[in-house]
Enzyme design. Structure first.
Site, mmCIF file in Angstrom:
data_model
loop_
_atom_site.group_PDB
_atom_site.id
_atom_site.type_symbol
_atom_site.label_atom_id
_atom_site.label_comp_id
_atom_site.label_asym_id
_atom_site.label_seq_id
_atom_site.Cartn_x
_atom_site.Cartn_y
_atom_site.Cartn_z
ATOM 1 N N GLY B 127 0.819 -1.208 0.000
ATOM 2 C CA GLY B 127 0.000 0.000 0.000
ATOM 3 C C GLY B 127 0.850 1.253 0.000
ATOM 4 N N TYR B 128 1.436 1.545 -1.132
ATOM 5 C CA TYR B 128 2.220 2.779 -1.281
ATOM 6 C C TYR B 128 1.407 3.834 -2.021
ATOM 7 C CZ TYR B 128 6.870 0.888 0.030
ATOM 8 O OH TYR B 128 7.951 0.374 0.681
ATOM 9 N N SER B 129 1.072 3.510 -3.282
ATOM 10 C CA SER B 129 0.478 4.514 -4.172
ATOM 11 C C SER B 129 -0.905 4.937 -3.708
ATOM 12 C CB SER B 129 0.362 3.951 -5.588
ATOM 13 O OG SER B 129 1.597 3.475 -6.036
ATOM 14 N N GLU B 244 19.189 -3.968 -3.385
ATOM 15 C CA GLU B 244 19.461 -4.598 -4.673
ATOM 16 C C GLU B 244 18.322 -5.551 -5.054
ATOM 17 O OE1 GLU B 244 21.088 -7.881 -7.049
ATOM 18 O OE2 GLU B 244 21.605 -7.924 -4.926
ATOM 19 N N ASN B 380 9.441 4.468 -16.057
ATOM 20 C CA ASN B 380 10.693 4.635 -16.801
ATOM 21 C C ASN B 380 11.139 6.096 -16.857
ATOM 22 O OD1 ASN B 380 10.566 1.915 -17.057
ATOM 23 N ND2 ASN B 380 10.887 1.877 -19.279
ATOM 24 N N GLU B 381 10.176 7.015 -16.800
ATOM 25 C CA GLU B 381 10.558 8.431 -16.763
ATOM 26 C C GLU B 381 11.257 8.752 -15.441
ATOM 27 O OE1 GLU B 381 7.505 7.332 -17.773
ATOM 28 O OE2 GLU B 381 8.098 7.585 -19.872
#
Ligand SMILES: Cc1cc2nc3c(=O)[nH]c(=O)nc-3n(C[C@H](O)[C@H](O)[C@H](O)COP(=O)(O)OP(=O)(O)OC[C@H]3O[C@@H](n4cnc5c(N)ncnc54)[C@H](O)[C@@H]3O)c2cc1C
Lengths: 368, 394
Positions: B127-129, B244, B380-381
């Protein structure tokens, strides 16, 4: 030189755009697009009443248009409104009915009473009609068809299906005949991007022969269908770019709108550049229709649109972030449509090969 | 220079292969190969098999029940799993919460939670976004207010992957509005069965259900469920991001996807020619193969750096960028291979109605679904921003 629409075309384009904007929102669209019969009769009759279907055939054949221009104007608006009604199949089938003098049937199709589809491609044949396998055999005075037709757009629920089949017992280079069957059983499914598609297994099906040599007519109808798809893509990409810009203007991250990030502005600029290229190549294909340059120019258009339509779709999804990945967001359905247009009537690869076939080894015009 | 793995590493690969050939259930591998959705049970079944072998928590040290592998061994393991069509393990408990607890959790949390991740008792989701906090995660607004021995949580999380299978969620929540946004965030463990939690499905572009929205209304969470210190959540989140990440480049998946394309190309005939004989398709596949080969070596170079203790955030950004690009190119190629036969929604047809191999029939929806690769896990941005920041720093 004049690239403006004629007054009549402007009117047609405006009225179609208005009709779709007012009567065809994305919920309505998705409700019919993904569930059998993939078609809303009331939308269909309204489109017929607007003159959309009649515009596919010339006046001499019972319509009121019939130029590649007419077709492109209409399909651009269908693309902008993401219309999943079975218009492509109707265009293909109606052109052939009209050209073969089936005026009564054509008139019913134009009125929106009857729906027609064209069964030409096969599981292993995309573009090259010389590879078709389905056959028609004449037994006494009855024609029987066998083989499997595939990717028949608009076939689910169609009243008439025209089938292209090779005349049996006439050797390798036998002519292609065109046959009429009525509401055949089919293996129907929704398409990934909405709308109905079907395979038809022809197991000895009895059919009425409309032509015993239709290859050229069919190729012409298919080229017009490709032009229609290109114009549809131009409409769809225009809308998709617009809503992408709107979204970037609204969406804030890091305390500013996404539109304020130059990296993202540049991405949209590249999309617009390609959209203009797509529009131009479609215009070139429209202009070449009916000339000796038809096939090759249409293939150029279909190749470029195939590549750029899917690229623009991918960029639009990316620029939206997670929202672009959702079913609920209209843009995702536009993106699917743009990608899947490259799977219809020959893809970018099929059309590159066709270009090469039509002019083997010739250098580009300027270089010569 | 030495591009070869050591004898021990090669022997390890052989072990992994034998294990997969013997233990990976055929029905599960079949679903994975066909791009079908897996049931909760499929994944739990596979986790149990891995757990029995001690190979489930690849990134954990031995003392907590991990195999204690090196970065290279982890790479070999995940590559072989992909090549054998083993299911992708949900990373949330195993690769995210596990390492976080091992690094930041207290003894009780480690003792109680880690074993339940291993034995499948708990299924965690992330639950981050939030609707307003995607790339700009630090702007998150779900509030946790202290009330005695509890936090009271209010707000909304979204894009919660496989939340429908989960019974727990780890959240970033706002515990302070003082200072920079990053400074007021905490890492909190929430029970999805708690009163006031509601989960709603989000339907994705391909029609599938793999993400959800989660709503919190006055949800009472024991203070004992705080991981690390209050307001230390951002440090933990960053640790996870720079920690990593094995297999971020997805080499094994890409290798499998290329192989799968060649197999399909031999089975498909179009316009009188087998696709594998089409120079256009062959050329496109060959170009992607060149990219993949380069990426394979880039990945090994970065693995060697990691082994030698020189791994940075920039390297994982590079791998994520190129890795997702290569995989999306492959998805694209695979979808195109089907031509007109890619169009029908295959789930609505029976197998004998299909005109393409069953495994390939879902190529188009799977392609659309994989557009997510360049959006989630730091778009990717955002990866480019991370690299640019490093390249252009004063
Ligand atoms: C299938 C799927 C599963 C997911 N699973 C989970 C999950 O389990 N748990 C969870 O917490 N989250 C999950 N996410 C959320 C994911 O992490 C976010 O979608 C991602 O962080 C992007 O945020 P956003 O969607 O709000 O897009 P936005 O942040 O709004 O970005 C929109 C676009 O703008 C670009 N952009 C944003 N900021 C900048 C900038 N500064 N410079 C240049 N470009 C920028 C983005 O790259 C993107 O292209 C998932 C997402 C998807 C699609």
């Amino acid at each position: 030189m004049d690239f403006n629409l004629s007054e009549d075309h402007q009117l047609l384009s405006d009225s179609l755009r208005r009709f779709l904007a007012e009567n065809y929102d994305i919920e309505t669209r998705n409700r019919t697009a993904y569930a059998a019969p993939f078609h809303a009769p009331e939308t269909w009759s309204a489109l017929a009443e607007l003159g959309v279907i009649g515009a596919f055939v010339p006046e001499g054949q019972g319509g009121y248009g019939g130029t590649a221009d007419d077709v492109a104007v209409i399909f651009e608006e269908l693309g902008r409104g993401l219309c999943s009604e079975p218009m492509l199949g109707t265009l293909l089938g109606l052109r052939l009915l009209a050209a073969l003098g089936q005026t009564d049937l054509a008139a019913r199709v134009i009125d929106g009473e009857t729906r027609v589809a064209l069964a030409v491609s096969e599981p292993q044949v995309a573009c090259d009609l010389s590879c078709l396998q389905a056959t028609a055999r004449c037994e006494g005075d009855v024609w029987r068809l066998s083989g499997r037709k595939s990717a028949v757009y608009g076939a689910p629920g169609a009243d008439l299906v025209l089938v292209v089949a090779r005349l049996a017992d006439a050797g390798e280079n036998a002519a292609l005949g065109l046959f009429l069957i009525h509401a055949p059983e089919s293996i129907a499914a929704p398409m990934i991007d909405g709308g109905g598609i079907a395979d038809i297994v022809l197991d000895g099906l009895q059919a009425e022969c409309l032509s015993t040599d239709c290859a050229e007519l069919v190729e012409d109808a298919l080229d017009l269908g490709r032009i229609a798809l290109c114009a549809e893509a131009v409409g769809a990409m225009s809308h998709l770019i617009e809503i992408t810009i709107d979204y970037l203007r609204q969406r804030k991250q890091f305390g500013r709108t996404l539109a304020s990030f130059q990296a993202l502005q540049h991405r949209v600029v590249d999309m617009v550049v390609e959209r203009e290229q797509c529009r131009s190549i479609t215009i070139a294909a429209v202009a070449a229709y009916g000339t000796p340059a038809q096939a090759r120019t249409v293939s150029m258009a279909k190749n470029l649109i195939g590549r750029m339509g899917s690229w623009i779709a991918e960029e639009a999804i990316q620029l939206h972030g997670g929202i672009g990945m959702t079913w609920e967001y209209p843009g995702s359905h536009y993106a699917k449509r743009l990608v899947m247009i490259d799977h219809q009537l020959g893809d970018r690869n099929d059309h590159v090969l066709r270009m090469i076939r039509l002019k083997p080894g010739a250098p580009p015009a300027e270089a010569a | 220079m030495d591009l070869e793995f050591t004898d021990e590493e090669r022997a390890f690969r052989e072990d992994v292969r034998k294990f997969l050939q013997r233990e990976l259930p055929r029905d599960i591998a079949g679903k994975v190969a066909a791009g079908k959705d897996l049931e909760r049970d499929d994944i739990l079944r596979w986790q149990a098999i891995l757990h029995a072998r001690g190979w489930l928590a690849a990134t954990w040290p031995k003392e907590h029940g991990g195999p204690g592998w090196s970065a290279v061994e982890r790479h070999i393991f995940s590559e072989e799993c992909a090549l054998h069509s083993a299911p992708r393990l949900p990373p949330f408990g195993l690769n995210m919460l596990g390492p976080v607890l091992i690094r930041f959790g207290n003894d009780q949390q480690k003792r109680e939670i880690l074993p339940r991740i291993l034995d499948g008792s708990d299924w965690w989701c992330q639950g981050y976004s939030e609707p307003g906090a995607g790339s700009d995660l630090a702007s998150l607004r779900t509030r946790a207010v202290r009330d005695g021995d509890h936090y009271v949580v209010n707000g909304q999380k979204t894009w919660t992957t496989l939340g429908q299978y989960a019974n727990k969620i780890f959240c970033l929540v706002r515990t302070s509005t003082q200072g920079k946004p990053q400074e007021g965030i905490s890492f909190l463990l929430v029970d999805l069965d708690a009163p006031g939690v509601e989960m709603r499905p989000i339907r994705l572009i391909d029609g599938g259900h793999e993400v959800n929205e989660v709503f919190f209304t006055d949800v009472r969470v024991p203070v004992a469920n705080l991981v690390g210190e209050e307001n230390q959540g951002w440090t933990i989140a960053k640790y996870l991001l720079t920690h990593e990440r094995t297999n971020i480049a997805g080499i094994g998946y890409a290798t499998k996807e290329l192989e799968r394309f060649h197999r399909l190309a031999r089975e498909i005939t179009r316009d009188g020619r087998r696709l594998s004989d089409s120079p256009l398709h062959a050329a496109r596949a060959a170009e992607i193969e060149a990219e993949l080969e380069a990426l394979r070596i880039t990945n090994l170079r970065m693995l060697a750096n990691a082994r030698d203790g020189a791994a940075g955030g920039v390297e994982s950004s590079l791998l994520k960028l190129k890795g997702t690009q290569v995989r999306q190119m492959l998805q694209n190629l695979y979808r195109s291979a089907l031509g007109s036969q890619a169009a029908p929604i295959a789930d609505e047809l029976s197998e004998n109605e299909l005109t393409v191999p069953v495994d390939a029939a879902r190529a188009a929806p799977v392609y659309f679904n994989h557009r997510k690769l360049s959006i989630f896990g730091g778009s990717n941005e955002i990866q480019r921003n991370i690299v640019a920041k490093e390249l252009f720093k004063e």
